[in-house]
Design a protein around this motif. Structure first.
Motif, PDB file in Angstrom:
ATOM      1  N   UNK A   1       0.802  -1.223   0.000  1.00 33.67           N
ATOM      2  CA  UNK A   1       0.000   0.000   0.000  1.00 33.67           C
ATOM      3  C   UNK A   1       0.837   1.276   0.000  1.00 33.67           C
ATOM      4  N   UNK A   2       2.154   1.146  -0.036  1.00 34.42           N
ATOM      5  CA  UNK A   2       3.029   2.325   0.061  1.00 34.42           C
ATOM      6  C   UNK A   2       2.685   3.371  -0.995  1.00 34.42           C
ATOM      7  N   UNK A   3       2.536   4.620  -0.545  1.00 34.73           N
ATOM      8  CA  UNK A   3       2.305   5.730  -1.450  1.00 34.73           C
ATOM      9  C   UNK A   3       0.874   5.890  -1.922  1.00 34.73           C
TER      10      UNK A   3
ATOM     11  N   UNK B   1       1.565   1.452   7.801  1.00 33.13           N
ATOM     12  CA  UNK B   1       2.330   2.688   7.997  1.00 33.13           C
ATOM     13  C   UNK B   1       3.709   2.367   8.549  1.00 33.13           C
ATOM     14  N   UNK B   2       3.757   1.509   9.574  1.00 34.36           N
ATOM     15  CA  UNK B   2       5.043   1.129  10.166  1.00 34.36           C
ATOM     16  C   UNK B   2       5.931   0.414   9.159  1.00 34.36           C
TER      17      UNK B   2
ATOM     18  N   UNK C   1      11.641   2.839   4.304  1.00 33.07           N
ATOM     19  CA  UNK C   1      11.877   4.170   3.717  1.00 33.07           C
ATOM     20  C   UNK C   1      10.989   4.425   2.499  1.00 33.07           C
ATOM     21  N   UNK C   2       9.749   3.978   2.607  1.00 28.96           N
ATOM     22  CA  UNK C   2       8.767   4.201   1.553  1.00 28.96           C
ATOM     23  C   UNK C   2       7.744   5.237   2.025  1.00 28.96           C
TER      24      UNK C   2
ATOM     25  N   UNK D   1       6.644 -17.154  12.333  1.00 28.14           N
ATOM     26  CA  UNK D   1       6.722 -15.788  11.813  1.00 28.14           C
ATOM     27  C   UNK D   1       5.555 -14.956  12.377  1.00 28.14           C
ATOM     28  N   UNK D   2       5.795 -14.362  13.533  1.00 24.00           N
ATOM     29  CA  UNK D   2       4.771 -13.544  14.167  1.00 24.00           C
ATOM     30  C   UNK D   2       5.010 -12.056  13.921  1.00 24.00           C
ATOM     31  N   UNK D   3       6.267 -11.669  13.753  1.00 24.50           N
ATOM     32  CA  UNK D   3       6.603 -10.279  13.469  1.00 24.50           C
ATOM     33  C   UNK D   3       6.547 -10.086  11.952  1.00 24.50           C
ATOM     34  N   UNK D   4       5.335 -10.035  11.439  1.00 25.86           N
ATOM     35  CA  UNK D   4       5.142  -9.994  10.002  1.00 25.86           C
ATOM     36  C   UNK D   4       5.498  -8.629   9.403  1.00 25.86           C
TER      37      UNK D   4
END
Length: 274
Positions: free
Chosen positions: A179-181, A232-233, A239-240, A271-274
């Motif tokens: 979803x960046x940008x 967002x994070x 850096x997007x 893999x919990x920190x997706x």
């Protein structure tokens, strides 16, 4: 040596095949891309060029299934084609393709079928969803996946397990880029329901190892921050440009639970920190 046939050695099927080879299984794998034949064979996978058809098959389905105890169907519906309004869905019917495949499975050595489905069968609602929730798909792919689930589960010639994956992420599917940008993104407060490729493979390995058949399982990491917070994070870390969400329209989105899978398989998500 137990043999497994994997229909669809793509984003999920190919790394899954390699993981199962390491466990000592013999693997037959299918692709529709001629250029992948060498890639599969170099990995030790017996390659079969199989394309599902709405009408009669011309692909070598019988030798692909011959000798296999388990069939894994890991192919996306691909219903849209060039027509985003689904006007071509009937000509490209995933349901009809699987219906045409059924007689071949019934006449083969296959005893167990694992069908890779999607949480799209639940549709969209502001509720917590588990396997007891009545499916209510709104997309054409979701509707056809549900119909295929029912076809397979009702077939008495083999045992079927349905695995409903959430949004798939992995090395080449970076969620930061989803979803960046983008602007005016809907449903900022809706929870995410994602799963990493490593856990997709780990869960399938566990199903086979424990012989967990004749059931339906949701497969989503137990990690459900809001879409706004999560994407967002992720954009900031990469850096997007963070997406801009529309906070004016109320958010709609379900939270999908994988408690049944965790309990039945004694599975621990890696893999919990997706």
């Amino acid at each position: 040596m137990t043999q497994i046939s994997i229909l669809g050695c793509g984003w999920l099927g190919f790394p899954l095949a390699k993981a199962l080879l390491k466990e000592g299984f013999s693997i037959k794998g299918s692709t529709t891309t001629a250029g992948k034949k060498e890639m599969l064979e170099n990995a030790g996978i017996n390659h079969f060029p199989i394309a599902l058809e709405v009408e009669n098959f011309t692909s070598p389905v019988t030798p692909f299934l011959d000798g296999s105890e388990t069939l894994i169907i890991a192919i996306p519906p691909k219903l849209r084609g060039k027509n985003k309004d689904y006007s071509d869905a009937a000509n490209n019917s995933f349901v009809k393709k699987i219906e045409n495949l059924l007689p071949y499975i019934q006449q083969s050595t296959v005893e167990n079928v694992l069908f890779i489905s999607s949480t799209a069968v639940y549709g969209e609602a502001n509720e917590v969803v588990d396997e007891n929730t009545a499916p209510s798909p709104v997309t054409e792919s979701g509707k056809q996946l549900l119909e295929i689930e029912q076809l397979l589960l009702a077939n008495p010639h083999f045992k079927t397990t349905i695995l409903r994956f959430g949004g798939l992420i992995g090395e080449d599917r970076n969620p930061a880029r989803f979803l960046a940008g983008k602007e005016n993104v809907p449903n900022p407060d809706a929870p995410i329901n994602l799963i990493h490729l490593e856990d997709c493979i780990g869960i399938i390995q566990k199903i086979i190892a424990t012989q967990t058949w004749d059931t339906t399982l949701n497969a989503v990491a137990p990690f459900h921050p809001s879409r706004k917070k999560y994407y967002t994070q992720k954009a900031i870390v990469e850096n997007l440009v963070p997406p801009q969400f529309n906070d004016e329209i109320p958010s709609v989105g379900k939270t999908i639970l994988s408690d049944k899978l965790i309990r039945l398989l004694d599975y621990h998500f890696t893999q919990l920190d997706l």
